[in-house]
Design a protein around this motif. Structure first.
Motif, PDB file in Angstrom:
ATOM      1  N   GLU A   1       3.374  -4.981   8.938  1.00 47.86           N
ATOM      2  CA  GLU A   1       4.491  -4.767   7.518  1.00 47.86           C
ATOM      3  C   GLU A   1       3.143  -4.696   6.326  1.00 47.86           C
ATOM      4  O   GLU A   1       2.756  -3.559   5.552  1.00 47.86           O
ATOM      5  CB  GLU A   1       5.342  -4.801   7.071  1.00 47.86           C
ATOM      6  CG  GLU A   1       5.971  -3.963   5.549  1.00 47.86           C
ATOM      7  CD  GLU A   1       7.489  -4.391   4.496  1.00 47.86           C
ATOM      8  OE1 GLU A   1       8.068  -3.537   4.342  1.00 47.86           O
ATOM      9  OE2 GLU A   1       7.901  -5.547   5.121  1.00 47.86           O
ATOM     10  N   ASN A   2       2.672  -5.470   5.867  1.00 49.93           N
ATOM     11  CA  ASN A   2       1.905  -5.864   5.195  1.00 49.93           C
ATOM     12  C   ASN A   2       0.278  -5.464   5.623  1.00 49.93           C
ATOM     13  O   ASN A   2      -0.602  -5.042   4.868  1.00 49.93           O
ATOM     14  CB  ASN A   2       1.665  -8.013   4.673  1.00 49.93           C
ATOM     15  CG  ASN A   2       2.266  -8.241   3.845  1.00 49.93           C
ATOM     16  OD1 ASN A   2       3.171  -7.757   3.820  1.00 49.93           O
ATOM     17  ND2 ASN A   2       3.007  -9.442   4.184  1.00 49.93           N
ATOM     18  N   ALA A   3      -0.339  -5.041   7.088  1.00 47.08           N
ATOM     19  CA  ALA A   3      -1.173  -4.917   7.617  1.00 47.08           C
ATOM     20  C   ALA A   3      -1.421  -3.256   7.738  1.00 47.08           C
ATOM     21  O   ALA A   3      -2.834  -3.175   7.809  1.00 47.08           O
ATOM     22  CB  ALA A   3      -1.825  -5.517   8.561  1.00 47.08           C
ATOM     23  N   ASP A   4      -0.020  -2.649   7.573  1.00 45.65           N
ATOM     24  CA  ASP A   4      -0.355  -1.642   7.380  1.00 45.65           C
ATOM     25  C   ASP A   4       0.453   0.115   6.464  1.00 45.65           C
ATOM     26  O   ASP A   4       2.004  -0.731   7.387  1.00 45.65           O
ATOM     27  CB  ASP A   4       0.130  -1.395   9.577  1.00 45.65           C
ATOM     28  CG  ASP A   4       0.189   0.269  10.275  1.00 45.65           C
ATOM     29  OD1 ASP A   4       0.102   1.688   9.025  1.00 45.65           O
ATOM     30  OD2 ASP A   4       0.364   0.758  11.175  1.00 45.65           O
ATOM     31  N   ALA A   5       0.185   0.908   6.094  1.00 46.37           N
ATOM     32  CA  ALA A   5       1.154   1.265   5.414  1.00 46.37           C
ATOM     33  C   ALA A   5       2.628   2.463   6.439  1.00 46.37           C
ATOM     34  O   ALA A   5       2.556   2.556   5.034  1.00 46.37           O
ATOM     35  CB  ALA A   5      -0.352   2.244   4.796  1.00 46.37           C
ATOM     36  N   GLY A   6       1.454   2.380   7.370  1.00 46.58           N
ATOM     37  CA  GLY A   6       2.432   2.883   7.969  1.00 46.58           C
ATOM     38  C   GLY A   6       3.946   2.620   8.701  1.00 46.58           C
ATOM     39  O   GLY A   6       4.984   3.628   8.945  1.00 46.58           O
TER      40      GLY A   6
END
Length: 180
Positions: A24-29
């Motif tokens: 979640e922290n690495a990908d805004a999608g």
């Protein structure tokens, strides 16, 4: 267009070192489902929360569940006709095991019938919350592809998987397959 991804953590809401949080922290999608009591989960409330979240995300959403979130999907799938692209269910817990959290209410006896969407069940051979045969029965009943990743505990932060590259690869292969 990339499918939206909705994370469904288990009891306790996947802490800072859990692969779900790292993804979640690495990908805004990638978004985490909200509006749930993480410490005293109640199945019907979680199912309602999932229905609302899926309706907001749209039919191309992919659900990525860990532990109790997997049972949330199973109960939701039995009650809903809302379409989704598919689901990745990681470390499905057996609600009949003594290790199943007492605080989780109403998650027993998940429907063991085919989902109306493609899915993958990921299991570990030494998960303290489910025997491998339980994961196999769930995958078969739900029409899921079963992926056994060997001895990885409950496939959580304590398993030492970091951002779990193998899980990411499973999700990417799922996302690259044509939508059904």
């Amino acid at each position: 267009m990339k499918s939206p991804i909705l994370l469904l953590p288990g009891i306790g809401n996947s802490g800072p070192e859990h692969w779900q949080t790292l993804w979640e922290n690495a990908d805004a999608g990638i978004q985490r489902i909200g509006a749930q009591d993480w410490e005293n989960p109640e199945c019907s409330q979680w199912v309602t929360s999932l229905e609302c979240a899926v309706n907001r995300a749209g039919p191309d959403v992919v659900l990525v569940a860990h532990s109790l979130g997997c049972l949330q999907i199973a109960h939701w799938a039995a009650a809903s006709q809302t379409p989704i692209r598919g689901a990745l269910l990681v470390a499905v817990p057996d609600p009949d095991r003594p290790s199943f959290p007492k605080a989780a209410v109403g998650f027993g006896s998940p429907t063991l019938r085919r989902f109306g969407f493609p899915s993958i069940v990921v299991a570990s051979t030494n998960d303290p919350f489910a025997e491998t045969d339980y994961s196999e029965r769930c995958a078969q009943a739900w029409g899921s592809v079963l992926v056994n990743i060997g001895a990885c505990g409950h496939i959580n932060a304590q398993s030492g998987l970091g951002d779990w590259p193998r899980g990411k690869a499973l999700l990417e292969s799922f996302l690259s397959a044509p939508a059904i």
